[in-house]
Design a protein around this motif. Structure first.
Motif, PDB file in Angstrom:
ATOM      1  N   ASN A 358       0.898  -1.229  -0.053  1.00 55.06           N
ATOM      2  CA  ASN A 358       0.040   0.034  -0.116  1.00 55.06           C
ATOM      3  C   ASN A 358       0.915   1.236   0.056  1.00 55.06           C
ATOM      4  O   ASN A 358       1.511   1.755   0.880  1.00 55.06           O
ATOM      5  CB  ASN A 358      -1.072  -0.050   1.117  1.00 55.06           C
ATOM      6  N   ASN A 360       1.979   5.572  -1.738  1.00 57.09           N
ATOM      7  CA  ASN A 360       1.445   6.587  -2.279  1.00 57.09           C
ATOM      8  C   ASN A 360      -0.163   6.685  -1.496  1.00 57.09           C
ATOM      9  O   ASN A 360      -0.808   7.194  -2.231  1.00 57.09           O
ATOM     10  CB  ASN A 360       1.397   6.611  -3.489  1.00 57.09           C
ATOM     11  N   ALA A 362      -2.528   4.819  -1.675  1.00 56.49           N
ATOM     12  CA  ALA A 362      -3.578   4.200  -2.351  1.00 56.49           C
ATOM     13  C   ALA A 362      -4.846   4.047  -1.934  1.00 56.49           C
ATOM     14  O   ALA A 362      -5.877   3.965  -2.383  1.00 56.49           O
ATOM     15  CB  ALA A 362      -2.707   3.292  -3.327  1.00 56.49           C
ATOM     16  N   LEU A 365      -9.709   3.993  -0.242  1.00 58.47           N
ATOM     17  CA  LEU A 365     -10.076   4.909  -1.370  1.00 58.47           C
ATOM     18  C   LEU A 365     -10.543   5.989  -0.897  1.00 58.47           C
ATOM     19  O   LEU A 365     -11.399   5.901   0.022  1.00 58.47           O
ATOM     20  CB  LEU A 365     -10.963   4.125  -2.545  1.00 58.47           C
ATOM     21  N   ASP A 454      -8.793   7.667 -11.765  1.00 54.65           N
ATOM     22  CA  ASP A 454      -8.228   7.820 -10.188  1.00 54.65           C
ATOM     23  C   ASP A 454      -7.673   6.664  -9.687  1.00 54.65           C
ATOM     24  O   ASP A 454      -6.819   6.556  -9.146  1.00 54.65           O
ATOM     25  CB  ASP A 454      -9.518   8.252  -9.409  1.00 54.65           C
ATOM     26  N   VAL A 455      -8.516   5.492  -9.992  1.00 49.82           N
ATOM     27  CA  VAL A 455      -7.627   4.295  -9.676  1.00 49.82           C
ATOM     28  C   VAL A 455      -8.172   3.089 -10.633  1.00 49.82           C
ATOM     29  O   VAL A 455      -9.329   3.201 -11.275  1.00 49.82           O
ATOM     30  CB  VAL A 455      -8.352   3.953  -8.025  1.00 49.82           C
ATOM     31  N   ASN A 492      -2.065   4.475 -10.684  1.00 50.19           N
ATOM     32  CA  ASN A 492      -2.777   4.016  -9.476  1.00 50.19           C
ATOM     33  C   ASN A 492      -3.524   2.608  -9.392  1.00 50.19           C
ATOM     34  O   ASN A 492      -4.358   2.588  -9.661  1.00 50.19           O
ATOM     35  CB  ASN A 492      -3.774   4.911  -8.948  1.00 50.19           C
ATOM     36  N   THR A 493      -2.547   1.612  -9.662  1.00 43.90           N
ATOM     37  CA  THR A 493      -3.000   0.387  -9.908  1.00 43.90           C
ATOM     38  C   THR A 493      -3.301  -0.549  -8.730  1.00 43.90           C
ATOM     39  O   THR A 493      -2.149  -0.955  -7.972  1.00 43.90           O
ATOM     40  CB  THR A 493      -2.096  -0.436 -10.978  1.00 43.90           C
ATOM     41  N   VAL A 494      -4.522  -0.982  -8.415  1.00 44.60           N
ATOM     42  CA  VAL A 494      -4.619  -1.652  -7.175  1.00 44.60           C
ATOM     43  C   VAL A 494      -4.968  -3.187  -7.411  1.00 44.60           C
ATOM     44  O   VAL A 494      -6.037  -3.088  -8.356  1.00 44.60           O
ATOM     45  CB  VAL A 494      -5.845  -1.099  -6.274  1.00 44.60           C
ATOM     46  N   ASN A 512       3.776   1.578 -10.279  1.00 51.15           N
ATOM     47  CA  ASN A 512       2.471   1.703 -10.409  1.00 51.15           C
ATOM     48  C   ASN A 512       1.472   0.944 -10.079  1.00 51.15           C
ATOM     49  O   ASN A 512       0.249   1.364  -9.806  1.00 51.15           O
ATOM     50  CB  ASN A 512       1.986   2.029 -12.234  1.00 51.15           C
ATOM     51  N   THR A 514       0.201   0.253  -6.961  1.00 53.09           N
ATOM     52  CA  THR A 514       0.484   0.944  -5.686  1.00 53.09           C
ATOM     53  C   THR A 514      -0.239  -0.029  -4.188  1.00 53.09           C
ATOM     54  O   THR A 514      -0.010   0.392  -3.160  1.00 53.09           O
ATOM     55  CB  THR A 514      -0.413   2.221  -5.710  1.00 53.09           C
ATOM     56  N   ALA A 515      -0.938  -0.956  -4.654  1.00 57.81           N
ATOM     57  CA  ALA A 515      -1.702  -1.778  -3.466  1.00 57.81           C
ATOM     58  C   ALA A 515      -1.921  -3.099  -4.133  1.00 57.81           C
ATOM     59  O   ALA A 515      -2.336  -3.290  -5.101  1.00 57.81           O
ATOM     60  CB  ALA A 515      -2.917  -1.032  -2.994  1.00 57.81           C
TER      61      ALA A 515
END
Ligand code: NAG
Ligand code: NAG
Ligand code: NAG
Ligand code: NAG
Ligand code: NAG
Ligand code: NAG
Ligand code: NAG
Ligand code: NAG
Ligand code: NAG
Ligand code: NAG
Ligand code: NAG
Ligand code: NAG
Length: 742
Positions: A358, A360, A362, A365, A454-455, A492-494, A512, A514-515
């Motif tokens: 986790n 930045n 991320a 949400l 955004d995500v 912002n790739t979860v 990239n 991020t989580a």
């Protein structure tokens, strides 16, 4: 005491005469005699394994441990049975359940209904699908383990079932590739043992019998059963694989959680398909008469896995009490037994999710407006909504397959839950579900509007099922390529995985990505459980119940697969790694891993300080006092002898639950092969922001002992113990050392 009454009824050699009278599935002598496997001469372990010592006769139960009255009732009942009725008591017949013992109306006995399985009453409608064992293990939460066991037991009871065919401690998880690991809780015997105890207590408090399975050494699916001649189906062409396990290893790893199960007074134990040291599990006298019924003092009955009985009298003499199945009949009546369990399952699914990365900020949400969802795990299964037993390409996975699966009465998908939440925030959700398409696209070109969302939430899945081991440890359906394609276009790739357990995650360091959330198999509320974590309504507190290595080839102890010869006894699986499975192996060889056993992040941070340790007993001897055996074995092994406490603090910005974990390193006087450190305590501690709490661990004699093969006892070694308390097996915050003996 209804459950234990029935268990007594089915146990003991008083029924042997009945079995002798019955025409059983086969014949043959004792398995030890029948076994004639010749070891390859080039194995160094030549003298160590290869046969299972005979242990006869099968001990009678005594009722010790609170079943004394039930035993008297059972004896009085059995005395009234005819020889045919006795025979009916010990083998299945066709009927409405997965396993059926027929009723004896003249004595008011209504029969027994045995039902799958470890996460749901499977062959039923209007029933809940709970989180899988691996999810329950990942919670590290004893209360949830019990609550899940109780709620599940209530559904079985309300459906008229008497026996839950679960929980699972075998497979334990020797191999990361084994197909059924997700049905059990953890590859660590201590964590698995606590989960067995809590689950069994929950089931039996609900008024149904638990059946701890599969005893023992059931660590792979490949060739778990003999290969039969397709024309003459009683003729075995190749025998089932044999798990060849040395005495110390079977005690310290594979029996350990079953000892907890027996201590929790599990009414039954299911013997497994494969062989142990050459002898079929269900007719292995050392395993059933020796280890289970004598050493662990098991008072219930041993039931065969379905089709796992390979002889009649000799299996019974070796400790088998009930043969299954017998045949399936018409299905269940429709009765809604779900109650408010959806609420619990939503909570349990979130609690079994492990936050691995986790960055930045991320997660959680913060009401993102532009959300892109990718991957074939996001949405509804396209093939069927009722059975989750096929490895379909499109659709979310909330359970694995086989007898341990469940039949969904509804399934909340991630996409549906994300959309519901996003629309509350006035957002938009775009989605792409075709992995092949995503993996082969420039994802920037797919996006509408053509701007970075955004995500980007990537939903990946990994299938596993009974009767098949996993071919690889990667995510399925080009999932790795999907992540790379999305991350190339989205900073912002979860990534979320729905998985049976171990997945190598080669993109985990991608800037990239991020989580990463390992959401396991969460059950029917899957999407809601996920959204609760993603949006921070639930602060994640799951921890890995296994290790994620850097590479699939880093794992040792693979299943035995590539046997190319066709000899009857050629399938031999040598447990040469002994105690070195999962983190015990990686720690022994200082192998770097991606995410170690016990690891898991939170939206807050925690600290540990102030380790205190003090003996409870001052005159501890290396040998345990030899007390009369009770269920679970020598009660002296379960006596607390050392206290440890630490102070755990929430040092971050939000409330959350920490999992302090205690690891023990035995003194150097312990025999070679002793793992560097082993889990011997954990607690889940909920802390408000800024709050601190003292957390105590009581170490029992067994926790500080090793199994001595010479004296056949658990011994406490002399010398200095090291204890560590931390937040994973490699994030050890505080340590201390002490001596126990002398
Ligand atoms: C398996 O073989 C080992 C080595 O001979 C022996 O010590 C152990 O008791 C055996 N266990 C079983 C269950 O047969
Ligand atoms: C178990 O009980 C039966 C009946 O009383 C007796 O015949 C048998 O010898 C006992 N077996 C053992 C191992 O004590
Ligand atoms: C089974 O029977 C078929 C037809 O007779 C034959 O072709 C086949 O080889 C047999 N299979 C085995 C394993 O003997
Ligand atoms: C998925 O995408 C691939 C590549 O574009 C395509 O060949 C395939 O037909 C698609 N599958 C479905 C079910 O649309
Ligand atoms: C992907 O598409 C974007 C926008 O059209 C473009 O700027 C970028 O160069 C493309 N990337 C690749 C690898 O082709
Ligand atoms: C990360 O994502 C951004 C788009 O947000 C992209 O421009 C960049 O190239 C990506 N970085 C990597 C290493 O793929
Ligand atoms: C992604 O890139 C955008 C635009 O450059 C930036 O505003 C945002 O902070 C970045 N997000 C992350 C998580 O790095
Ligand atoms: C994993 O190990 C194998 C064998 O050593 C190697 O070929 C492969 O490249 C490795 N994969 C990764 C992702 O490092
Ligand atoms: C079996 O055959 C495969 C493929 O030829 C080979 O890779 C493997 O090593 C063989 N296994 C054994 C145990 O000889
Ligand atoms: C692992 O590391 C420890 C500490 O650095 C060292 O004592 C030990 O010898 C190493 N073990 C191996 C197998 O390299
Ligand atoms: C050990 O700890 C438990 C609780 O953690 C406590 O109840 C008990 O009194 C302690 N025993 C000693 C001797 O300190
Ligand atoms: C230790 O000594 C006490 C007091 O003499 C005695 O009650 C207790 O049983 C002893 N414990 C052990 C494990 O020997």
């Amino acid at each position: 005491m209804a459950a234990s009454f029935l268990s007594i009824l089915l146990s003991g050699s008083t029924l042997l005469s009945a079995v002798r009278a019955q025409d059983f599935t086969g014949g043959g002598g004792r398995d030890e005699d029948a076994f004639s496997y010749v070891q390859p001469l080039d194995t160094v372990i030549l003298t160590e394994y290869g046969s299972s010592p005979p242990v006869y006769p099968s001990p009678n139960i005594t009722g010790v441990g609170g079943w004394e009255d039930a035993l008297e009732k059972a004896k009085a009942f059995v005395a009234q049975l005819t020889i045919e009725e006795k025979a009916d008591m010990v083998t299945g017949q066709a009927g409405p359940c997965v396993g059926n013992i027929v009723s004896i109306p003249r004595l008011g006995f209504s029969g027994l209904c045995l039902q799958d399985g470890p996460l749901a009453i499977r062959v039923a409608d209007y029933a809940s699908v709970f989180s899988a064992g691996v999810s329950a293990g990942a919670t590290w939460d004893k209360d949830i383990m019990y609550e899940r066991g109780l709620a599940m037991g209530q559904e079985f009871k309300a459906k008229g079932a008497h026996v839950v065919l679960g929980p699972v401690a075998g497979p334990l998880g020797r191999s990361a590739y084994a197909g059924r690991n997700w049905e059990g809780f953890s590859s660590d015997p201590y964590l698995s043992g606590i989960a067995m105890e809590e689950t069994i207590t929950g089931h039996q408090d609900a008024g149904v019998q638990a059946c701890a399975k599969h005893w023992i050494g059931n660590e792979q699916e490949t060739q778990r059963n003999p290969t039969y001649d397709t024309n003459i189906t009683t003729t075995e062409l190749v025998n089932a694989v044999s798990s060849n396990i040395d005495d110390r290893t079977i005690h310290e790893l594979y029996m350990w959680p079953f000892a907890n199960a027996v201590k929790a007074k599990a009414a039954s134990v299911m013997c497994s398909y494969q062989r142990i040291n050459g002898s079929h599990s269900c007719q292995n006298s050392k395993g059933q008469n020796g280890l289970l019924k004598t050493e662990l003092g098991f008072q219930g009955y041993v039931v065969s896995d379905w089709g796992g009985t390979h002889s009649g009298v000799s299996a019974i003499e070796a400790g088998l009490d009930m043969n299954m199945p017998g045949g399936l009949g018409p299905c269940q009546r429709s009765r809604d037994v779900r109650g408010n369990h959806g609420t619990l399952i939503r909570k349990h699914g979130a609690a079994g999710s492990v936050l691995l990365k986790n960055e930045n900020g991320a997660l959680p949400l913060q009401a993102p407006k532009n959300i892109a969802v990718f991957g074939n795990d996001a949405s509804d299964p396209t093939q069927s909504s009722v059975l989750n037993q096929v490895d379909f390409e499109y659709g979310t996975l909330a359970s694995g397959g086989g007898s341990g699966t469940g039949q969904f009465s509804y399934l909340i998908t991630p996409l549906r839950a994300i959309q519901d939440r996003a629309t509350q925030d006035g957002g938009l959700v775009h989605y792409w579900l075709n992995n092949t398409l995503i993996a082969n696209s420039n994802v920037s070109d797919l996006l509408i509007p053509r701007q970075v969302p955004d995500v980007c939430i990537v939903m990946l899945k990994t299938w596993a099922q009974e009767a098949e081991d996993r071919a690889h440890l990667s995510v399925d359906h080009n999932g790795n390529d999907v992540v790379e394609a999305v991350a190339a276009a989205c900073n912002n790739t979860v990534v979320v995985t729905h998985s049976s357990g171990v997945n190598t995650l080669p993109w985990s360091d991608h800037p990239n990505v991020t989580a990463i959330l390992a959401a396991h198999y969460p059950g029917q509320e899957s999407g809601n459980s996920l959204v609760d974590v993603l949006y921070g309504d639930v602060n994640p507190s799951g921890h890995l119940p296994y290790t994620i290595a850097l590479n699939g080839t880093d794992y040792n102890a693979p299943p035995t697969t590539a046997v190319n010869t066709t000899g009857f006894d050629d399938w031999q699986s040598w447990f040469d790694e002994k105690l070195e499975i999962d983190y015990r192996y990686f720690d022994a060889y200082n192998i770097s891993v991606r995410y170690e056993f016990g690891f898991g992040l939170s939206y807050t941070t925690f600290g540990i300080s102030d380790l205190q340790s003090s003996p409870i007993e001052s005159n501890v001897t290396s040998f345990p006092e030899e007390l009369p055996i009770e269920p679970g074995g020598n009660p002296a092994l379960w006596a607390p002898i050392y206290n440890v406490s630490v102070c755990v603090s929430n040092t971050g910005d939000v409330a959350g639950a920490a999992v302090p974990q205690l690891y023990v390193g035995l003194p150097s006087s312990a025999p070679a092969g002793t793992p560097i450190r082993q889990l011997r305590g954990f607690e889940k501690v909920y802390l408000e922001q800024g709050e601190s709490q003292t957390v105590g661990f009581e170490l029992m004699r067994r926790d500080l002992s090793y199994w001595d093969v010479v004296s056949q006892q658990w011994l406490i070694p002399e010398g200095e113990f090291t204890i560590w308390v931390g937040f994973s097996s490699r994030d050890l915050k505080v340590q201390d050392s002490f001596t126990v003996v002398g």
